[in-house]
Design an enzyme around this catalytic site. Structure first.
Site, short mmCIF file in Angstrom:
data_model
loop_
_atom_site.label_atom_id
_atom_site.label_comp_id
_atom_site.label_asym_id
_atom_site.label_seq_id
_atom_site.Cartn_x
_atom_site.Cartn_y
_atom_site.Cartn_z
CG LEU A 71 -2.03 -0.99 1.37
CD1 LEU A 71 -2.76 -0.78 2.70
CD2 LEU A 71 -3.00 -0.92 0.21
CG ASP A 72 0.70 4.22 -3.00
OD1 ASP A 72 1.55 3.39 -3.35
OD2 ASP A 72 -0.08 4.78 -3.78
CB THR A 73 3.64 6.30 2.57
OG1 THR A 73 4.83 5.55 2.28
CG2 THR A 73 3.78 6.93 3.95
NE ARG B 102 -1.36 8.50 -4.96
CZ ARG B 102 -0.14 8.66 -4.48
NH1 ARG B 102 0.54 7.60 -4.04
NH2 ARG B 102 0.40 9.86 -4.42
#
Length: 244
Positions: free
Chosen positions: A71-73, A177
């Site tokens: 997962l992205d930060t 995104r």
């Protein structure tokens, strides 16, 4: 499970922190509700990552769990690690083979589509800009372009704002995104593909549910509650009616 790698020391405070994120544990699988802001892996400028904190679950022989996806930060929500090597292989293949159903929630702003649901089928390619990797929509056939599909559904809308449910069929870096940016409605708080802090205090993307095959048979359904910061942002945008 990671082998033959020195296990970094984990403070009692960090051990309590990561165990507080735990939402499921069995003989083969660990699942966590990752908060926004916690990096999944270490790297330049990262002092604490979820991968580091997995040392809290290391066995006496030094073997520890291994993350099987990312997962992205800035993204919050469900993330899974394998406790054994066979489980890690099984789950990694499941994610690579698309035998996993992922459901995300996102708060977006922009030129919203008139339809209530659809699929974004747009290849993506990685580029380097100022020493930073990002993804861009790419023409089919472009060198390095990767197929990417994201299903979407609008749960609530108010003017230029919407609460959307996303179901990515592929797992490219930053896929949701970039796809929402290309749709004309980037995610609130997205510093790379949107307006950043001008639109949200954090990236308003949440991995709400995950349905995975279990290494020992059957399927495992995992869920993470909507964080308070996400819920508050939805309320300010007039979208809280779409949240359960």
């Amino acid at each position: 499970m990671t082998r033959n790698i020195p296990i970094p020391p984990v403070s009692a405070e960090d051990a309590a922190f990561v165990r507080g994120l735990l939402i499921h544990e069995d003989r083969a699988v660990l699942a966590f509700d990752k908060p926004s802001g916690l990096p999944v892996q270490g790297g330049r400028g990262v002092s604490r990552s979820l991968d580091d904190l997995l040392a809290s679950f290391a066995r006496s022989n030094g073997k520890r769990p291994r993350l099987v996806h990312r997962l992205d930060t800035g993204t919050s929500g469900v993330i899974v690690a394998a406790k054994t090597h066979p489980a890690a292989v099984f789950l990694s293949e499941a994610f690579a083979g698309r035998d996993v159903q992922k459901t995300y929630l996102a708060l977006v702003k922009g030129n919203l589509p008139q339809a209530e649901e659809g699929v974004i089928d747009a290849p993506l390619a990685k580029v380097e800009e100022s020493g930073r990797s990002r993804m861009i929509p790419a023409r089919p056939g472009r060198k390095g372009a990767q197929a990417a599909r994201t299903g979407w559904r609008i749960l609530a809308r108010d003017g230029a704002f919407a609460l959307m449910e996303l179901s990515p069929e592929t797992g490219r870096m930053h896929q949701i995104r970039v796809h929402l940016m290309s749709l004309g409605c980037p995610i609130l708080g997205d510093a790379l593909y949107g307006e950043g802090a001008a639109s949200g205090a954090r990236l308003m993307l949440h991995a709400a549910r995950l349905d995975i095959p279990h290494p020992e048979g059957g399927r495992l359904q995992l869920a993470a509650p909507v964080p308070e910061a996400f819920r508050a942002a939805a309320k300010r945008a007039g979208l809280h009616s779409g949240l359960k």
